[in-house]
Design an enzyme around this catalytic site. Sequence first.
Site, mmCIF file in Angstrom:
data_model
loop_
_atom_site.group_PDB
_atom_site.id
_atom_site.type_symbol
_atom_site.label_atom_id
_atom_site.label_comp_id
_atom_site.label_asym_id
_atom_site.label_seq_id
_atom_site.Cartn_x
_atom_site.Cartn_y
_atom_site.Cartn_z
ATOM 1 N N GLY A 178 0.319 5.588 0.963
ATOM 2 C CA GLY A 178 -0.486 6.465 1.304
ATOM 3 C C GLY A 178 0.132 7.874 1.312
ATOM 4 O O GLY A 178 1.230 8.085 0.734
ATOM 5 N N VAL B 24 3.751 1.174 2.731
ATOM 6 C CA VAL B 24 3.401 0.198 3.529
ATOM 7 C C VAL B 24 4.062 -1.121 2.909
ATOM 8 O O VAL B 24 3.683 -1.491 1.715
ATOM 9 C CB VAL B 24 2.044 0.033 4.007
ATOM 10 C CG1 VAL B 24 1.924 -1.303 5.063
ATOM 11 C CG2 VAL B 24 1.497 1.124 4.488
ATOM 12 N N GLY C 167 0.723 -1.374 -0.021
ATOM 13 C CA GLY C 167 -0.038 -0.104 -0.115
ATOM 14 C C GLY C 167 0.878 1.215 0.232
ATOM 15 O O GLY C 167 1.908 1.206 0.424
ATOM 16 N N ASP D 152 -9.109 11.861 9.935
ATOM 17 C CA ASP D 152 -9.058 11.399 8.609
ATOM 18 C C ASP D 152 -9.531 9.969 8.584
ATOM 19 O O ASP D 152 -9.070 9.137 8.177
ATOM 20 C CB ASP D 152 -7.546 11.184 8.203
ATOM 21 C CG ASP D 152 -7.290 11.076 6.909
ATOM 22 O OD1 ASP D 152 -8.154 11.411 6.139
ATOM 23 O OD2 ASP D 152 -6.032 10.640 6.304
ATOM 24 N N LYS E 287 5.313 0.559 7.769
ATOM 25 C CA LYS E 287 5.173 1.607 7.181
ATOM 26 C C LYS E 287 6.110 2.453 7.360
ATOM 27 O O LYS E 287 6.657 3.204 8.241
ATOM 28 C CB LYS E 287 3.775 2.318 7.695
ATOM 29 C CG LYS E 287 3.369 3.799 6.983
ATOM 30 C CD LYS E 287 2.151 4.468 7.817
ATOM 31 C CE LYS E 287 1.905 5.511 7.124
ATOM 32 N NZ LYS E 287 0.599 6.221 7.607
ATOM 33 N N PHE F 76 1.428 9.661 3.720
ATOM 34 C CA PHE F 76 2.748 10.154 4.184
ATOM 35 C C PHE F 76 3.674 8.867 4.247
ATOM 36 O O PHE F 76 4.586 9.070 4.837
ATOM 37 C CB PHE F 76 1.982 10.366 5.568
ATOM 38 C CG PHE F 76 1.324 11.299 5.670
ATOM 39 C CD1 PHE F 76 1.710 12.820 5.484
ATOM 40 C CD2 PHE F 76 0.074 11.115 6.316
ATOM 41 C CE1 PHE F 76 0.636 13.825 5.598
ATOM 42 C CE2 PHE F 76 -0.923 12.109 6.406
ATOM 43 C CZ PHE F 76 -0.457 13.623 6.082
ATOM 44 N N GLY F 77 3.176 7.832 3.630
ATOM 45 C CA GLY F 77 4.226 6.769 3.501
ATOM 46 C C GLY F 77 3.855 5.465 2.701
ATOM 47 O O GLY F 77 2.707 5.424 2.219
#
Length: 629
Positions: free
Chosen positions: A335, A340, A333, A451, A354, A337-338
């Site tokens: 996102g 995974v 994954g 969020d 992450k 901010f990072g």
Amino acid sequence: MAQLTLNILAITVFLVSYYSTTTVLVLVHGKQTYLKDNCHPSKCSKHGPSVRFPFRLDTHAPHCGYDTLILSCFGNNTILTLPSSDNYNVTLIDYKKTMMGITRYSWNPHCPWFQFSEPNVNDSLFIPPIPVDLIWLDCSDMLTSVSDYNFLAGPMSCLESVSVGHFIYVAWPYEDIAFIPSTCTKTKNSTLLTGPKVPPLDYRGDISPSEFQQVIRDFAARPVVALYWKDDLINCSMCEKKWWHRCEFNLETKRSFCQESQMVLKAGLTVGATSLILLVVFAFLYVHHQSRKKKSIRQKIEHFLRNYRVMDSTRYTYKNLKKMTNRFKKRIGVGAFGTVYKGELPNGIPVAVKMLHRTACGGEQFVNEVTTIGRIHHVHIVRLLGYCSEGEKQALVYQFMENGSLDKYIFSTRWRNRHFSMEEMLVVAMGIAEGIEYLHQGCDQRILHFDIKPHNILLDHNLVPKISDFGLSKLCPKDQSYLTISAARGTMGYLAPEMYSRNFGTVSYKSDVYSFGILILEMISGRKNTDPLRGAGVQSEEVLYFPEWIYEQLAQGKDLYLVLDVGGNEEIAKKLAIVALWCIQWSPEDRPSMTRIVQMLGENLQNLEMPPNPIVPSSYSIDTSGQSS
């Protein structure tokens, strides 16, 4: 990196200093050598023409120019002396056109036309100027409009002294004599030498009547004659027309050659090197600033980790992370901010690692995650197993969720039909609500997630929901009714109205309630809330906002499953829809708390009150200008 930048800066400064202070350059052009400092371009005045090969000043060495193209300085004037002729003042030199403009050095400004004789260019490298025949007209009356006559200029005030009380005009000799006014008589013929700023006047097609008149006026004021030199003997015009090239002279072969302009090269070198210095200085300052900023962030994080007790969380090294993820081989994954990756602890337990982006708001996401989920344990909150903070690298290690995130189930028909019945959907919604309620009420301080969305809800092997991604979360005292934030936090489509404008209310835990309501609507509809609603129950030409449409369906007592294609328990579908509509009320004060929402999800449908239309806020009226009041 900073040391490398300093080294480059030092080398650049040295090179620029060396080349900028070099006054004698030996230039190589094939096998030709030219000593540049002996024949540098010169001027007799600041605004005078530049004198260089094939010309030279009489103070320069003989090899700097041809003997018949010698110029001299007299005060601020550049003087050309021709054999058996007068001295002429050089006003311009055009090396590309092989032409110079000359005037008489000494002349009477009253009427210079009389005083300009054709220069004698015999025994020189100049080409005789082209004379143009003209006629003078003596008119008893001033012509009312000279423009009415083709190729007629005047009156010439400096010529009127020849015949007092008469007006003198200059005309084109090839014009039909019938055009001459009856008040004018032809008095004499004259000649005009071609000027440097107009084409040769050999025939009328070269110049318009207005241009002819301007040429005559300019020449009468101060005659400037174009004098061309013989380039076929020098072979420089083609060289001069090249960009950044000019003609030079070879001492060994006694011939001219084409050389790239060293003044331009030197200026280019200086400008380029200066630009490079500025670029390197900027890079150094930027790197230095970033280095200090990153160092400050690392110090803050380390200070936080030393003073904050992370319960049951292990601190890993970056080497540990590479080993448990097999060098970050399997990405599961990405996102905001990072990224995974799937990994495995030494005891075989699968984990999700992450890796936070370096631009993750100065380490704020890392601190937020550790501060929140590092201190709490709840069945519906993803568990933090460990973390890594090593230099610029920050990472978080979570328990691995086999079924991934909720969004792939509710937005994919294949997954949703396979796994989610209405009963299961209610269980998932209840679990998420209980998790958010725990964040708001179950800890010493209230945790606002900011969020909540399907992508941040993970499902374990039993489809038990877990709230994750606390990078935007904030802590606040339970007795504090609102929170001050500098900018909107969250994902577009899930943001509460007060996040956009404080005119709609204050930011508080009710902002999470709004996001939860949007999430529930997406669960029961199987569509993103930002998608316009078309299809069943909606006219083909209509496009409705989904919450507005779902409210109308409930208000009219229609069955939801017939248009949502969810099947199953209609009562559960309506219950979820009613709860969601309460959550997305425009005013935060009209939204229930998460504790009340958990209760509503456990009640019978008949006990739930129908909410107001969420699109028309109860405590706000919208005027015709579109502003809230």
